[in-house]
Write a protein that holds these residues in place. Sequence first.
Motif, PDB file in Angstrom:
ATOM      1  N   PHE A  23       0.839  -1.205   0.000  1.00 25.43           N
ATOM      2  CA  PHE A  23       0.000   0.000   0.000  1.00 25.43           C
ATOM      3  C   PHE A  23       0.872   1.252   0.000  1.00 25.43           C
TER       4      PHE A  23
ATOM      5  N   GLN B 283       2.664   1.749  -3.355  1.00 26.82           N
ATOM      6  CA  GLN B 283       1.775   2.186  -4.431  1.00 26.82           C
ATOM      7  C   GLN B 283       0.952   3.414  -4.034  1.00 26.82           C
TER       8      GLN B 283
ATOM      9  N   VAL C 288      -1.306   3.918  -1.762  1.00 32.09           N
ATOM     10  CA  VAL C 288      -2.734   3.641  -1.584  1.00 32.09           C
ATOM     11  C   VAL C 288      -3.087   3.885  -0.121  1.00 32.09           C
TER      12      VAL C 288
ATOM     13  N   TRP D 175      -6.498  -7.933  -2.712  1.00 35.45           N
ATOM     14  CA  TRP D 175      -5.735  -6.808  -3.267  1.00 35.45           C
ATOM     15  C   TRP D 175      -5.089  -7.186  -4.611  1.00 35.45           C
TER      16      TRP D 175
ATOM     17  N   GLN E 283      -5.570  -4.334  -7.482  1.00 29.61           N
ATOM     18  CA  GLN E 283      -4.515  -3.347  -7.702  1.00 29.61           C
ATOM     19  C   GLN E 283      -4.367  -2.949  -9.163  1.00 29.61           C
TER      20      GLN E 283
ATOM     21  N   SER F  10      -5.396   0.424 -10.034  1.00 33.54           N
ATOM     22  CA  SER F  10      -4.560   1.503  -9.491  1.00 33.54           C
ATOM     23  C   SER F  10      -5.323   2.451  -8.573  1.00 33.54           C
TER      24      SER F  10
ATOM     25  N   ASP G 193      -6.352   4.941  -5.547  1.00 31.13           N
ATOM     26  CA  ASP G 193      -5.707   5.878  -4.625  1.00 31.13           C
ATOM     27  C   ASP G 193      -6.095   5.533  -3.199  1.00 31.13           C
TER      28      ASP G 193
ATOM     29  N   LEU H  20      -8.178   2.526  -0.684  1.00 25.50           N
ATOM     30  CA  LEU H  20      -8.812   1.216  -0.500  1.00 25.50           C
ATOM     31  C   LEU H  20      -9.579   1.252   0.816  1.00 25.50           C
TER      32      LEU H  20
ATOM     33  N   ARG I 113      -4.537  10.948   2.802  1.00 22.04           N
ATOM     34  CA  ARG I 113      -4.003  10.586   1.482  1.00 22.04           C
ATOM     35  C   ARG I 113      -2.817  11.498   1.138  1.00 22.04           C
TER      36      ARG I 113
END
Lengths: 249, 70
Positions: free
Chosen positions: A50, A53, A55, A128, A132, A135, A137, A139, A239
Motif C-alpha cells: 500500500f 503504491q 494507496v 488486493w 490493484q 490503481s 488511490d 482502498l 491521502r
Amino acid sequence: MCGVCGCGDDSQTTRKHVHVFAQPAPRVIQLELDILSKNNLFAAENRRQFQEQAVLALNLVSSPGSGKTTLLVETIHSLQTDYAIAVIEGDQQTSFDAERIRATGVPAIQINTGKGCHLEADRIGQAWQNLQSCSPDMLFIENVGNLVCPSGFDLGEAHKVVILSVTEGEDKPLKYPDMFHAADLMLLNKIDLLPYLDFDVERCLAYARQVNPALQILLVSAKTAEGMPAWLDWIKQQRLELKPSVEVR
Amino acid sequence: MRFCFESVVAGSIAEGARLEIEQPEALGWCSACQQLMHIEQRFEVCAHCGHFPLEIRQGEQMRIKYLEVL
C-alpha cells in the motif's frame, strides 16, 4: 536399547529379565511466537504494498447496523470524481454490501468469512491482487460487523476507523474498549436521530477519550450529510500525508 | 482457547497434548509519578496520582512460549 542390560534386543522380555526401555527426555522447543504473528506478517506485506503504491487503506470497523455501508456509499459518491477507489467487503455471508458498492461504479470484492468473525490479512492480500490493476488511490476495507475480534487483526491498513451509531448507546467505548483503543478515528454516525433518542453525546465522547486519549472524533450523518465534509477532509488529508507530492487528479 | 484446544488436537499427532496457559498480571505504567501498578481494566487512572492514561506494560501479550515434546 534396554536400560537394564544394554542389549540391542527390542523385545519386551527375555528369559533373564524384563527389558526396560528408557523414555526419551522431554524436548523443549522454544517458540516465543506471537499468536497473531502469521497474520502480522501478511499485514506487514500488505502495508508495504500500500505504501509503495501510495494507496490509502482504511479499515472500517463497527458493530452490525452502525451504517458503515451507507456511510461508505456516500463517501464514495463524494470522492470518486477525484480519486480512484476500491473496496473490500467483509461479511459472514451474502454479497449484498459489495453489490451496493458496485452500484456506485467502484470495484468491490466481497469476502465471506463463513464461521469467522473478522477479516484476516492474508485474505486482504489475496483480494488486493485482484484490485490493484485498477490503481486505486484509496482502498476502503469494510470489516465484519463486530466490535471485538477485528480490533486484534492488523490488515496492513493506515488507520482503523471505528463507526459508532447513536442508536447503540453511549457506553460502547467502555464496554468494547479494545476497538476504540485500536482506532485512530471515531465517527459517531446517525446524528440525525439524536432528537429522538436519550443518547448523551458528551458522555459517549468522554468514554471514548478515556479509552483512547489520542482518538480523533467526528460527528456525522451519512443520511443527511451533516458532518460529512469533515470526514471527507480527513480522508483527503491522510491521502496527502501518505504521498505529499501527489496531485489530486 | 481451552475450549477449542481439545477439538483441534483430537485425531492429530497432538492428541492428548496438554495446554498450559500462563496469565501474567496486567501492569500499567504511570508517566506522571513514574510507578508501575497492577490494573484490572484498560482505561484505569493511576491509583497513586490520578494521572491518565496509563501505559500498559504487561498483560496484553498472547505468545506461544514453547512446545514440550514428550
